[in-house]
Scaffold this motif. Structure first.
Motif, PDB file in Angstrom:
ATOM      1  N   GLY A 132       0.802  -1.237   0.000  1.00  0.00           N
ATOM      2  CA  GLY A 132       0.000   0.000   0.000  1.00  0.00           C
ATOM      3  C   GLY A 132       0.824   1.271   0.000  1.00  0.00           C
ATOM      4  N   SER A 133       0.412   2.225   0.834  1.00  0.00           N
ATOM      5  CA  SER A 133       1.026   3.547   0.779  1.00  0.00           C
ATOM      6  C   SER A 133       2.445   3.567   1.362  1.00  0.00           C
ATOM      7  CB  SER A 133       0.145   4.565   1.499  1.00  0.00           C
ATOM      8  OG  SER A 133       0.093   4.223   2.858  1.00  0.00           O
ATOM      9  N   GLY A 134       2.733   2.627   2.226  1.00  0.00           N
ATOM     10  CA  GLY A 134       4.115   2.499   2.685  1.00  0.00           C
ATOM     11  C   GLY A 134       4.565   3.542   3.689  1.00  0.00           C
ATOM     12  N   THR A 135       3.625   4.046   4.497  1.00  0.00           N
ATOM     13  CA  THR A 135       4.067   5.021   5.499  1.00  0.00           C
ATOM     14  C   THR A 135       4.944   4.341   6.563  1.00  0.00           C
ATOM     15  OG1 THR A 135       2.071   4.804   6.863  1.00  0.00           O
ATOM     16  CG2 THR A 135       2.043   6.510   5.168  1.00  0.00           C
ATOM     17  N   ASN A 136       4.650   3.084   6.854  1.00  0.00           N
ATOM     18  CA  ASN A 136       5.525   2.363   7.798  1.00  0.00           C
ATOM     19  C   ASN A 136       6.897   2.120   7.178  1.00  0.00           C
ATOM     20  OD1 ASN A 136       4.200   1.523  10.492  1.00  0.00           O
ATOM     21  ND2 ASN A 136       2.580   1.262   8.963  1.00  0.00           N
ATOM     22  N   LEU A 137       6.909   1.765   5.905  1.00  0.00           N
ATOM     23  CA  LEU A 137       8.191   1.612   5.205  1.00  0.00           C
ATOM     24  C   LEU A 137       8.999   2.903   5.346  1.00  0.00           C
ATOM     25  CD1 LEU A 137      10.223   0.335   3.194  1.00  0.00           C
ATOM     26  CD2 LEU A 137       8.798   1.255   1.352  1.00  0.00           C
TER      27      LEU A 137
ATOM     28  N   ALA B 265       4.863  -4.782   6.266  1.00  0.00           N
ATOM     29  CA  ALA B 265       4.355  -3.436   6.554  1.00  0.00           C
ATOM     30  C   ALA B 265       3.218  -3.145   5.586  1.00  0.00           C
ATOM     31  CB  ALA B 265       5.479  -2.416   6.423  1.00  0.00           C
ATOM     32  N   GLY B 266       2.046  -3.671   5.938  1.00  0.00           N
ATOM     33  CA  GLY B 266       0.894  -3.477   5.067  1.00  0.00           C
ATOM     34  C   GLY B 266       0.954  -4.384   3.849  1.00  0.00           C
TER      35      GLY B 266
ATOM     36  N   ILE C 274       2.978  -5.702  11.649  1.00  0.00           N
ATOM     37  CA  ILE C 274       2.299  -4.706  12.487  1.00  0.00           C
ATOM     38  C   ILE C 274       0.824  -4.734  12.141  1.00  0.00           C
ATOM     39  CG2 ILE C 274       2.726  -2.727  10.938  1.00  0.00           C
ATOM     40  CD1 ILE C 274       3.150  -1.168  13.733  1.00  0.00           C
ATOM     41  N   HIS C 275       0.015  -4.724  13.203  1.00  0.00           N
ATOM     42  CA  HIS C 275      -1.435  -4.761  13.039  1.00  0.00           C
ATOM     43  C   HIS C 275      -2.003  -3.515  13.726  1.00  0.00           C
ATOM     44  CE1 HIS C 275      -5.370  -6.515  12.501  1.00  0.00           C
ATOM     45  NE2 HIS C 275      -5.652  -6.185  13.749  1.00  0.00           N
ATOM     46  N   PRO C 276      -3.003  -2.862  13.123  1.00  0.00           N
ATOM     47  CA  PRO C 276      -3.449  -1.578  13.679  1.00  0.00           C
ATOM     48  C   PRO C 276      -4.490  -1.677  14.796  1.00  0.00           C
ATOM     49  CG  PRO C 276      -4.563  -1.972  11.623  1.00  0.00           C
ATOM     50  CD  PRO C 276      -3.655  -3.158  11.845  1.00  0.00           C
TER      51      PRO C 276
ATOM     52  N   HIS D  27      -1.706   5.368  13.055  1.00  0.00           N
ATOM     53  CA  HIS D  27      -0.554   5.336  12.155  1.00  0.00           C
ATOM     54  C   HIS D  27       0.640   6.072  12.756  1.00  0.00           C
ATOM     55  CE1 HIS D  27      -3.502   4.328   8.778  1.00  0.00           C
ATOM     56  NE2 HIS D  27      -2.784   3.275   9.036  1.00  0.00           N
TER      57      HIS D  27
ATOM     58  N   GLU E 143       2.192   3.776  15.053  1.00  0.00           N
ATOM     59  CA  GLU E 143       2.865   2.682  14.320  1.00  0.00           C
ATOM     60  C   GLU E 143       4.268   3.096  13.911  1.00  0.00           C
ATOM     61  OE1 GLU E 143      -0.714   0.174  12.187  1.00  0.00           O
ATOM     62  OE2 GLU E 143       0.333   1.633  10.970  1.00  0.00           O
TER      63      GLU E 143
HETATM   64  C1  GRF Z   1      -0.893  -0.277   8.731  1.00  0.00           C
HETATM   65  O1  GRF Z   1      -2.001   0.291   9.346  1.00  0.00           O
HETATM   66  C2  GRF Z   1      -0.569  -1.594   9.348  1.00  0.00           C
HETATM   67  O2  GRF Z   1      -0.965  -1.693  10.676  1.00  0.00           O
HETATM   68  C3  GRF Z   1      -1.353  -2.568   8.519  1.00  0.00           C
HETATM   69  O3  GRF Z   1      -1.330  -2.039   7.215  1.00  0.00           O
HETATM   70  C4  GRF Z   1      -1.187  -0.629   7.269  1.00  0.00           C
HETATM   71  C5  GRF Z   1      -0.074  -0.259   6.336  1.00  0.00           C
HETATM   72  O4  GRF Z   1       0.000   1.125   6.147  1.00  0.00           O
HETATM   73  N1  GRF Z   1      -0.790  -3.895   8.604  1.00  0.00           N
HETATM   74  P1  GRF Z   1       1.211   1.749   5.346  1.00  0.00           P
HETATM   75  O5  GRF Z   1       1.191   1.143   3.949  1.00  0.00           O
HETATM   76  O6  GRF Z   1       2.475   1.457   6.070  1.00  0.00           O
HETATM   77  O7  GRF Z   1       0.915   3.215   5.280  1.00  0.00           O
END
Ligand code: GRF
Length: 199
Positions: free
Chosen positions: A9-14, A86-87, A107-109, A170, A173
């Motif tokens: 997805g958007s990869g904000t955790n990345l 990460a997503g 990671i789980h939200p 987020h 996270e």
């Molecule tokens: C996060 O909310 C994480 O908890 C879940 O997927 C989402 C990924 O978001 N597993 P992002 O792509 O890192 O923005």
């Protein structure tokens, strides 16, 4: 230590992990970003950071086993020690998880074991919980059920909407995941049955 980050997805955790690496808060190298979604923003973040990308599209493989095997071969080439989900929106096969036993984090939200599944934020919000927040856990074959590394509880405010709550989750996270990853890197996570001792 070499890390692979898996995203869909958007990869904000990345991004948080990339930034933590740059600041020296994560003492490891993000060697590769794996994604199953060709146009996801996570891949743009990886490119900007100069990280190698592995795009794996389901349609190009005969089976899930073949798909996972291809990823595993690439991870072996990069000498990956830790996988960070990460997503990443696909389930890993049991064989895959076994090859990286106790070396895959997710990671789980929501505060596990509550609100497992794809809509952790929405489900917790609609249920009316007063406290929620992200959970970092080891990945086992049962979805969202592996030993818990860290959780970051946050209070739900009276005026929260699903969207403002999502933002707050987020933001947490992005702090808790790099911290958990660094604990792994330092060898400080000791799994004892269901529990993870931080030593
Ligand atoms: C996060 O909310 C994480 O908890 C879940 O997927 C989402 C990924 O978001 N597993 P992002 O792509 O890192 O923005």
């Amino acid at each position: 230590m070499n890390i692979a980050v898996f995203c869909s997805g958007s990869g904000t955790n990345l991004q948080a992990i990339i930034d933590a690496e740059k600041r020296g808060h994560i003492k490891a190298v993000i060697k590769i970003v794996v994604s199953d979604v060709p146009d996801c923003y996570a891949l743009i973040r990886a490119k900007k950071a100069g990280i190698k990308i592995l795009l794996v599209e389901k349609g190009n493989f005969k089976s899930k086993d073949e798909f996972d095997r291809y990823i595993l071969d690439n991870l072996k080439n990069e000498k990956i020690d830790l996988i960070v989900l990460a997503g990443y929106m696909r389930l890993l096969t049991g064989a895959f998880i076994n090859e990286y036993k106790n070396k895959i984090l997710n990671i789980h939200p929501a505060l596990l074991p509550s609100f497992k599944g794809t809509h952790g934020i929405r489900d917790a919000f609609s249920y009316g919980v007063k406290v929620t927040g992200p959970t970092v856990h080891f990945v086992t074959e049962d979805m969202d059920a592996g030993p818990i590394v860290l959780q970051a509880p946050i209070m739900v405010r009276e005026d929260d909407t699903e969207s403002t709550l999502g933002e707050a989750i987020h933001a947490e996270e992005h702090k808790v995941y790099p911290r958990a990853i660094q604990l792994f890197i330092e060898g400080r996570l000791k799994i004892e049955g269901r529990k993870v001792k931080i030593i």
